[in-house]
Each structure stands twice: as structure tokens, then as C-alpha cells.
Design an enzyme around this catalytic site. Structure first.
Site, mmCIF file in Angstrom:
data_model
loop_
_atom_site.group_PDB
_atom_site.id
_atom_site.type_symbol
_atom_site.label_atom_id
_atom_site.label_comp_id
_atom_site.label_asym_id
_atom_site.label_seq_id
_atom_site.Cartn_x
_atom_site.Cartn_y
_atom_site.Cartn_z
ATOM 1 N N ALA A 67 111.466 -28.609 81.092
ATOM 2 C CA ALA A 67 110.570 -29.595 81.681
ATOM 3 C C ALA A 67 110.411 -29.291 83.167
ATOM 4 O O ALA A 67 111.295 -28.692 83.780
ATOM 5 C CB ALA A 67 111.148 -30.990 81.476
ATOM 6 N N GLY A 110 113.726 -28.093 77.874
ATOM 7 C CA GLY A 110 112.587 -28.444 77.023
ATOM 8 C C GLY A 110 111.970 -27.235 76.329
ATOM 9 O O GLY A 110 111.331 -27.380 75.281
ATOM 10 N N GLU A 113 113.978 -26.810 73.338
ATOM 11 C CA GLU A 113 113.665 -27.937 72.455
ATOM 12 C C GLU A 113 112.306 -27.754 71.787
ATOM 13 O O GLU A 113 112.128 -28.077 70.613
ATOM 14 C CB GLU A 113 113.710 -29.246 73.259
ATOM 15 C CG GLU A 113 115.139 -29.598 73.671
ATOM 16 C CD GLU A 113 115.211 -30.702 74.697
ATOM 17 O OE1 GLU A 113 114.511 -30.614 75.734
ATOM 18 O OE2 GLU A 113 115.965 -31.667 74.475
ATOM 19 N N GLU A 133 120.382 -28.877 81.260
ATOM 20 C CA GLU A 133 120.102 -30.162 81.922
ATOM 21 C C GLU A 133 121.309 -30.726 82.653
ATOM 22 O O GLU A 133 121.171 -31.445 83.644
ATOM 23 C CB GLU A 133 119.607 -31.190 80.881
ATOM 24 C CG GLU A 133 118.202 -30.944 80.370
ATOM 25 C CD GLU A 133 118.133 -30.033 79.160
ATOM 26 O OE1 GLU A 133 119.149 -29.350 78.875
ATOM 27 O OE2 GLU A 133 117.082 -29.989 78.508
#
Ligand code: CAA
Length: 259
Positions: A67, A110, A113, A133
Site C-alpha cells: 500500500a 498489499g 496480499e 507492515e
């Protein structure tokens, strides 16, 4: 065709639609606009009768480095709670057709993911998977704690997410996260060949099968078996079942109607 700012759409072979993440200067960091575009593009390709299978890819250096941290920096709890535009993009459940991730380089946070949201993963030998993260004082929010744990097991998932342990492509293959590892020169072509194989089959049977496999993540064994049985019976009502079996008996290639 819709103009996109953060992604490119490609159709490299009959039946195959590609969503290419295209923020190379930011290692394809997933900002809200990119996530919206990926969702819109997948929905468009899913509704396109000429497409049987989709691929999400990035470039050789990065699938996606997670992200967008610079965008998240100014984001508050209330922003996340009220809009949740970032995490709501990490849901490909409404997409019916199979999606393959073609991953090279960084697939972090992300990015990892998003690859795990896909139905299969073809990795280049340079791929690196991780959920870093914890270094930012947060945790995965795009499904990492759940999907990675199911994929590689609790012990390794803990190490990856608690200590930022990263997996090489070969490790990802060994632990069952990816389908295959190929040379960097050919990972995309390999994903296209795999997608063509899927696109060349009965789309109705593919959908029934994909839905039944995904049910294994949501249901008890009993519920999953009931779901499979329902889809199996349903297949017997399709024209493709009649054609597939007739073609076998007549020793010829089936002509699928996707009905
Ligand atoms: N968000 C925003 N920008 C990013 C980014 C990210 N996740 N990852 C890389 N970039 C940017 C860098 O800031 C840099 O931009 P500038 O040139 O403007 O400074 C550019 O991309 C190139 O990055 P680096 O110079 O850092 O490249 P590198 O090769 O030295 O390092 C890297 C590569 C190890 C992937 C490193 O960029 C990195 O650690 N990135 C962050 C990875 C990360 O923490 N991901 C998790 C994000 S949180 C998340 O994803 C939450 C969730 O679950 C949804």
C-alpha cells in the site's frame, strides 16, 4: 476503452485479459486510485465475453511494494473507518473468472496480499514475498494475516509477519504459496500460457469449479462437500457437459458453448 491513470490493460492472447500495475516510479505502490482502477478493470474484463481468464502483473522489478505509505501517512482512524477505500479494494470475490498473478520482484505488504487474492501465482525467480507492515507500526490489512496463514501455516506466517521474514521465489514454491517459478524472461509468457489453457475450457465448468474450491476456505468439510455436490449436479444441466462427454466418446476436441 476506458482511460486509466495507474494501470494498463493488455490482451496478449485470445481469451486473456491483463491488468498491468503501472506506477513504476513508486514500485507500483497501491494507492487508492490504483486500487479503484484495478477493481473497475477486473469488473470490465469479467463482463467481457471474449475473456476467459485474467492476469494481474507489474513489471520485472516490482509486482507491488505494498500500500502507498505516503498516502497512508496522513490517513487517520476515522478516514479508514468511514471510507476504508484502501482495504475494500482487497476483495476479488465478486469476480467470477479466474485471475492469475504474474509476479516478479517485490510482492510486499498489499502487493503480496493482492497476489494471494488471485487464484494462481506464477513467480519469476526474482520474486520476493513478504508482509513488512510491522516495520511501520501496523499490520497487514488486505487479508495477509488470514490468507498467508492458510497458505503457509501458522509458524511461518508468524515469522513472516512478526519479523519481516521475506520469502524467495523458491521458498514460496516450497511452502505452497505459488504455483511455479520460472526465469524472469518467461514468467509473463508462462502466465499467459496458463491463462490461455483456462480460457480454452468450458467457462461454466471453470466457474463452478473455482467457486467450489473457494468454498473450502469458508465452510466446514460437510458444507463444502454439499456445495461441491450442488455444483456437480448443476454441471449436468449444462450444454458443455453434454458436449464434453460426447466429444470424449467421439474422440474429438470439445466445442465449448460456455452454457
Ligand atoms: N509506498 C509508497 N512509496 C513506495 C513504497 C510504498 N509501499 N514502496 C516504495 N516506494 C517508493 C519509494 O518511496 C521510492 O520513491 P522516491 O524515489 O520518490 O523516494 C521509490 O518507490 C523506490 O523505492 P526505494 O528507493 O525504496 O527502492 P529500493 O529498491 O531501495 O527498496 C523496497 C525497495 C525494499 C521495496 C522499499 O521500497 C520498501 O521497503 N518499500 C516499502 C515496503 C512496505 O513496507 N510495504 C508495506 C506497505 S503497508 C501495506 O501494504 C498495508 C496493507 O497491508 C494493505
Amino acid at each position: 476503452m476506458t482511460a486509466y491513470e495507474f494501470i494498463l490493460i493488455e490482451k496478449p492472447a485470445p481469451g486473456v485479459g491483463v491488468v498491468r500495475l503501472n506506477r513504476p516510479q513508486a514500485l507500483n505502490a497501491l494507492n487508492a486510485g490504483l486500487m479503484r482502477e484495478v477493481g473497475a478493470a477486473l469488473r470490465t474484463l469479467d463482463a467481457d465475453d471474449s475473456i476467459g481468464c485474467m492476469i494481474i502483473t507489474g513489471n520485472d522489478k516490482a509486482f507491488a511494494a505494498g500500500a502507498d505509505i505516503k498516502e497512508m501517512f496522513g490517513t487517520t482512524y476515522v478516514d479508514m473507518f468511514m471510507k476504508s477505500s484502501l482495504v475494500s479494494g482487497f476483495d476479488f470475490a465478486p469476480i467470477g473468472k479466474p485471475i492469475i498473478a504474474a509476479v516478479s520482484g517485490f510482492a510486499l505488504g498489499g502487493g503480496c496480499e493482492m497476489a494471494m487474492l488471485c487464484d494462481m501465482i506464477v513467480a519469476s525467480e526474482t520474486a520476493v514475498f513478504g508482509q513488512p507492515e510491522i516495520n511501520l507500526g501496523i499490520l497487514p490489512g488486505g487479508g495477509g494475516t488470514q490468507r498467508l496463514t492458510r497458505a503457509v501455516g501458522k509458524a511461518l506466517a508468524m515469522e513472516i509477519m512478526l519479523t519481516d521474514r521475506r520469502l524467495t521465489a523458491d521458498e514460496a514454491l516450497r511452502y505452497g504459496l505459488v504455483n511455479r517459478v520460472v526465469a524472469i524472461e518467461s514468467y509473463f509468457d508462462e502466465a499467459v500460457a496458463l491463462a490461455q489453457k483456462v480460457a480454452g475450457l468450458s467457462q461454466v465448468a471453470i466457474r463452478l469449479t473455482k467457486d467450489a474450491i473457494n468454498k473450502a476456505y469458508e465452510a466446514t468439510l460437510h458444507e463444502g462437500l454439499e456445495f461441491e455436490k450442488r455444483n456437480f449436479y448443476l454441471a449436468f444441466g449444462t450444454e458443455d457437459k453434454a458436449e464434453g462427454m460426447q466429444a470424449f466418446i467421439e474422440k474429438r476436441k470439445a466445442q465449448w458453448k460456455h452454457r
